[in-house]
Design an enzyme around this catalytic site. Sequence first.
Site, PDB file in Angstrom:
ATOM      1  N   SER B  37       0.614  -1.299  -0.031  1.00 27.46           N
ATOM      2  CA  SER B  37       0.287   0.161  -0.201  1.00 27.46           C
ATOM      3  C   SER B  37       0.791   1.409  -0.065  1.00 27.46           C
ATOM      4  CB  SER B  37      -1.243  -0.431   1.406  1.00 27.46           C
ATOM      5  OG  SER B  37       0.276  -0.227   2.185  1.00 27.46           O
ATOM      6  N   ASP B  85      -5.028  -7.876  -0.548  1.00 30.02           N
ATOM      7  CA  ASP B  85      -6.988  -8.290  -0.636  1.00 30.02           C
ATOM      8  C   ASP B  85      -8.233  -7.526  -0.859  1.00 30.02           C
ATOM      9  OD1 ASP B  85      -5.908  -8.206   2.653  1.00 30.02           O
ATOM     10  OD2 ASP B  85      -5.865  -6.517   3.006  1.00 30.02           O
ATOM     11  N   CYS B 150      -8.155 -21.700   0.686  1.00 37.27           N
ATOM     12  CA  CYS B 150      -7.506 -22.809   1.330  1.00 37.27           C
ATOM     13  C   CYS B 150      -8.797 -23.884   1.667  1.00 37.27           C
ATOM     14  CB  CYS B 150      -7.402 -21.980   2.616  1.00 37.27           C
ATOM     15  SG  CYS B 150      -8.204 -21.032   3.766  1.00 37.27           S
ATOM     16  N   HIS B 244      -5.808 -26.651   7.925  1.00 33.54           N
ATOM     17  CA  HIS B 244      -7.221 -26.519   8.042  1.00 33.54           C
ATOM     18  C   HIS B 244      -7.229 -28.152   8.142  1.00 33.54           C
ATOM     19  CE1 HIS B 244      -7.047 -22.706   7.757  1.00 33.54           C
ATOM     20  NE2 HIS B 244      -8.103 -22.153   6.762  1.00 33.54           N
TER      21      HIS B 244
END
Lengths: 354, 354, 354, 354
Positions: B37, B85, B150, B244
């Site tokens: 950014s 993002d 993911c 996960h």
Amino acid sequence: MSRFRVGILGATGAVGQKFIHLLHSHPWFEIAALGASERSAGKRYADAVNWIEPVRIPESIASMTVQACDPALMPDLDLVFSGLDAGVATEIEASYARAGIPVISNAKNYRMDPTVPLLVPEVNPTHTALIRRQSFDPSGKGFIVTNPNCVAVPLAMALRPLHDAYGVEAAVVTTLQSVSGAGYPGVASLDILGNVIPFIGGEEPKIAEEPRKLLSVLEDDGRLNWPEITIQATATRVPTIEGHLLTVVAKLTRQPASIEEVRELFRSFENPVARYDLPSAPKHPILLMEDDRHPQPRRHAYLENGMTVSVGRLRMSSVFDLAFVALGHNTVRGAAGVAILNAELLVAQGFLRR
Amino acid sequence: MSRFRVGILGATGAVGQKFIHLLHSHPWFEIAALGASERSAGKRYADAVNWIEPVRIPESIASMTVQACDPALMPDLDLVFSGLDAGVATEIEASYARAGIPVISNAKNYRMDPTVPLLVPEVNPTHTALIRRQSFDPSGKGFIVTNPNCVAVPLAMALRPLHDAYGVEAAVVTTLQSVSGAGYPGVASLDILGNVIPFIGGEEPKIAEEPRKLLSVLEDDGRLNWPEITIQATATRVPTIEGHLLTVVAKLTRQPASIEEVRELFRSFENPVARYDLPSAPKHPILLMEDDRHPQPRRHAYLENGMTVSVGRLRMSSVFDLAFVALGHNTVRGAAGVAILNAELLVAQGFLRR
Amino acid sequence: MSRFRVGILGATGAVGQKFIHLLHSHPWFEIAALGASERSAGKRYADAVNWIEPVRIPESIASMTVQACDPALMPDLDLVFSGLDAGVATEIEASYARAGIPVISNAKNYRMDPTVPLLVPEVNPTHTALIRRQSFDPSGKGFIVTNPNCVAVPLAMALRPLHDAYGVEAAVVTTLQSVSGAGYPGVASLDILGNVIPFIGGEEPKIAEEPRKLLSVLEDDGRLNWPEITIQATATRVPTIEGHLLTVVAKLTRQPASIEEVRELFRSFENPVARYDLPSAPKHPILLMEDDRHPQPRRHAYLENGMTVSVGRLRMSSVFDLAFVALGHNTVRGAAGVAILNAELLVAQGFLRR
Amino acid sequence: MSRFRVGILGATGAVGQKFIHLLHSHPWFEIAALGASERSAGKRYADAVNWIEPVRIPESIASMTVQACDPALMPDLDLVFSGLDAGVATEIEASYARAGIPVISNAKNYRMDPTVPLLVPEVNPTHTALIRRQSFDPSGKGFIVTNPNCVAVPLAMALRPLHDAYGVEAAVVTTLQSVSGAGYPGVASLDILGNVIPFIGGEEPKIAEEPRKLLSVLEDDGRLNWPEITIQATATRVPTIEGHLLTVVAKLTRQPASIEEVRELFRSFENPVARYDLPSAPKHPILLMEDDRHPQPRRHAYLENGMTVSVGRLRMSSVFDLAFVALGHNTVRGAAGVAILNAELLVAQGFLRR
């Protein structure tokens, strides 16, 4: 009235400690005996126990002498609560029942006995009638009543209104169970810190079977008629302390008109034993939560002293009919607390007398 | 050959850091630009970043100057990896593609674009043909390729052999997702220590939808034909760091002859891109585990540098046909690692050239 | 040259597994025997062990047969690494030394024996001369060398340059130790999840005593002259997996001119065994960190494969003279890793020969 | 008597929520106003807050309207409790005091003002006399009283009897602080899960300074005479939820005759405000624990509703004179709870009137 004199079997174990914590100032029950293994017998309770409850040992209990689990050594008891390990529960619990002392047990050993109630007051309060078919004690005074596995309790409680309204045919359940469910020392920290174990030995068959007995219909001939419900469970251990969370997807016989109808069903759940005003009964046995992030084990397992089962994330399912999550405190609502509530119901129904 | 000059967009974020960690000694790619950014632009990377990877910042990267995410400021790049993002990815990624710089993106923004490959090399390597239908850059040099969410990555990888052999019609999935999946700072410790959050915003629709695009058939007209698979997901956050875990119950069109047949199916999974010998490709994209207690996030997420998806607890299901659990490293196999593997495939297929 | 044939005693325990993980592809050592209790003897290693390392069991090791810990059963070994429990180490280790097989031990049993080196190569490499005073094996071939407790290692390493430059007179130490330090199963998850235990049995005396032996001067008569350093330790267990963190406040004989001088002292630490270029030696045995938030167990314990001791928060103290924190990987730098480094030093110094 | 009408400033923050939890059924205080930032003003409390306490929002509070923190908007208050952030507390708290509304503040802004009591009832109850030297409100009705930092509270409480009996000259303190001490969202889970952060910004100077003001002697001229005590603190963050643990080594002016004498000193601690029988006062402000493994944050922080400070591991020190650990509940005894106890003392002493 004077209080019932109760004994606690397996008093030094994790469930035994929870019994003591919940019973030591109970309005109806008075702890009169503490039973444990031969190794602990004869010691002061405070010396025999590795106390893990997050309160101090009640002073009146700390100085009691632990006894072996033998009914002959514990005269004048009105009932015993059993937190015994499955390895010894069959013989010891039977010995108390034969000696005329009712046994309110958390052990799994007699749960599937067709004459033994597998009891959750809000789910199947009439199943206590099975007691009359027991043969432990010809006089009828001694008997055994069990409570279900710590997952089966909240699962059956959440399924009860759904089954009554729509008929439950099948459920796919994943559990996220806390470490206290494994007793003490239980799960090694090296195994579970920052980790998940996707298996809990012996757990999935109980989750598949026990809710079916709980939702059975008591027939006129005094036998239970089990419903056809197929439950597929995957039981996992997660690094939480207390509270078992369940994700459930359920197949129903009849379709709900709307998700709002199901919401209202949970909100207006009528507790069949509310009229007894039992001391350990929660105001909300089932609590419907609207915030998607709820219920959470650490924040909600202890609602109403751990006796409330929280239901959340209620939504229609694209695969089966209904999806939701449920949370119950495993060592209170799923073990010692429900056992005490069972005993209170037995008092209210007249099965326990002095 | 000299290495491809790559830029990393969103280089100070959690995914950007993982890109740097995985790329800084890559045999084919050389980090030539770091984009972030405006707030970070102009700073030394080491000063701009709150580095959270469990290794030190590579010295050659620490002293690089961060730039704004503008293709005009980054000439001579062969491609960019995007860890941007979602809030800014649409515009920035398109600007690079229009400028003739291929974008290998982890952002969700273009995943459902019918001309953008949603790519996992082991699942749908031929979908890269979609690139030719893109219109970002008339010269054909600039394009966008995305990788899935993911959870969708390990789910699609586990379903791939099942779908090919038996046809998958439906799946009930519960996820136990680690905190690194939420980026940084992400989940507050007060929310997740000793706790479970039974909801992850925006996650369940991706889990339901993305595996279907991944398992689509590329038709002769260059379009994807999506399969009819219904996925019901409940996404939970648990206090694990990386990896996960998914519990899956799957409904199949054709029944396996035996569970051993399914085991063999996983064991003999043929990696369709094995012949390319890609640098980041694991030897075992799918690894079948026999121990009921496996796979576990902390112990198995990092197998083969985090690129292996572990499958365990394979068994027939009483409700649907097949039950299992799967585990994938969410920030490697489910994000930066699969993106790099995608880029490697694009090199092997000739889509990336210097 | 062909590799040394090594045995691992206590091969199924937590330290034994770490030995296997670190040694199975070691350039100098080849695992030729696995010793464990009678219960495991005769089994395939993969069947005997509850493997907890976050990698798969090396295939060549998985199929080895576990033996009882008896030197007669393990001919042709050049040395053994011992991860034996203290309860059995005294006898077994002596039996190997007497049989002419050098023992590199992580057990505490011989650490305080005046003829046994308590060794950390970077701290006291000359103490290996003590070996010549041992009487286990008249031929001089068999001997015992030990490494310190997992806290004493990083503490002694951090004190080494301070003691040389300023003289250390006293230290107040608080440790925050990870659960892997307790072995397996070790600490119960119910005891440590979201908790701290402010005591570790037997730990504080070792922390007070072992660094003094490590910092001893080897006199001309071959005896150790212990320095007068008083260490006050409070050892706590915290819910981390690997890495012990220490807070230290140290009283010095001579005052540093400035904190920058002390910083430079750590930065320029000269590794006395650097010239040997040992395979397991880290480039930075001590690494000074400038960020106040560092070092952290989960992020920095594994630097340089767990062999680096990180020092941070270096500052003058208002009470004593100097305050800092130090971090070491307890099962690598504080156990199996330092033992292997010790063996490498013994090779370099000529104490280990084939 | 009717209850005092109290306002809570910073009502949506973590400390504000704890104030509500502790006050909503308080016998002396009635929550009459909730103040928060402009962003929340005008909303229902339940809509404005991200409620994180492990109980449900009290129903009477949920529907209250949040107001801006302006005394003109909150007429008829008898006092306010402030859980404001330091960034805004200076102005807002002064505005209430000037408007004649006593402020009982947990913010740090006025703690070091020589006319503002830094108060813990069991430590320095007479310091309330400082109030008369304040100039916020010429009528004398409005004033400010503060409580110390969450570590300074238990530290000062543990040092009080030691200082009185032996004189404390110095202390080396390491803190193991829970994540709730950082407010909400506070510490990122990626930073602290399975980890320790060896630094907490701004904490160590408070720990070094505040106990000295607490242990000051109020001279006849109305000023505080600070004792010469040097405190060296290292503040660390550990993955616990509630409860800050401290390890302490203390240098004393006079030597205890024996460790048993010190034990008895703690056991017989005389609470100087016991005679007031304050509603939130614990029976044991200091509780000495004999089990080496105690106190533990998760098991003992909540003793007596979080108002007990537990002391354990009491022993002579080889470096200084005395070593021990102490534990206090950081958001109750170290924040909202002590503030309420302070207000109760002010009522008992006549400083708060209607």
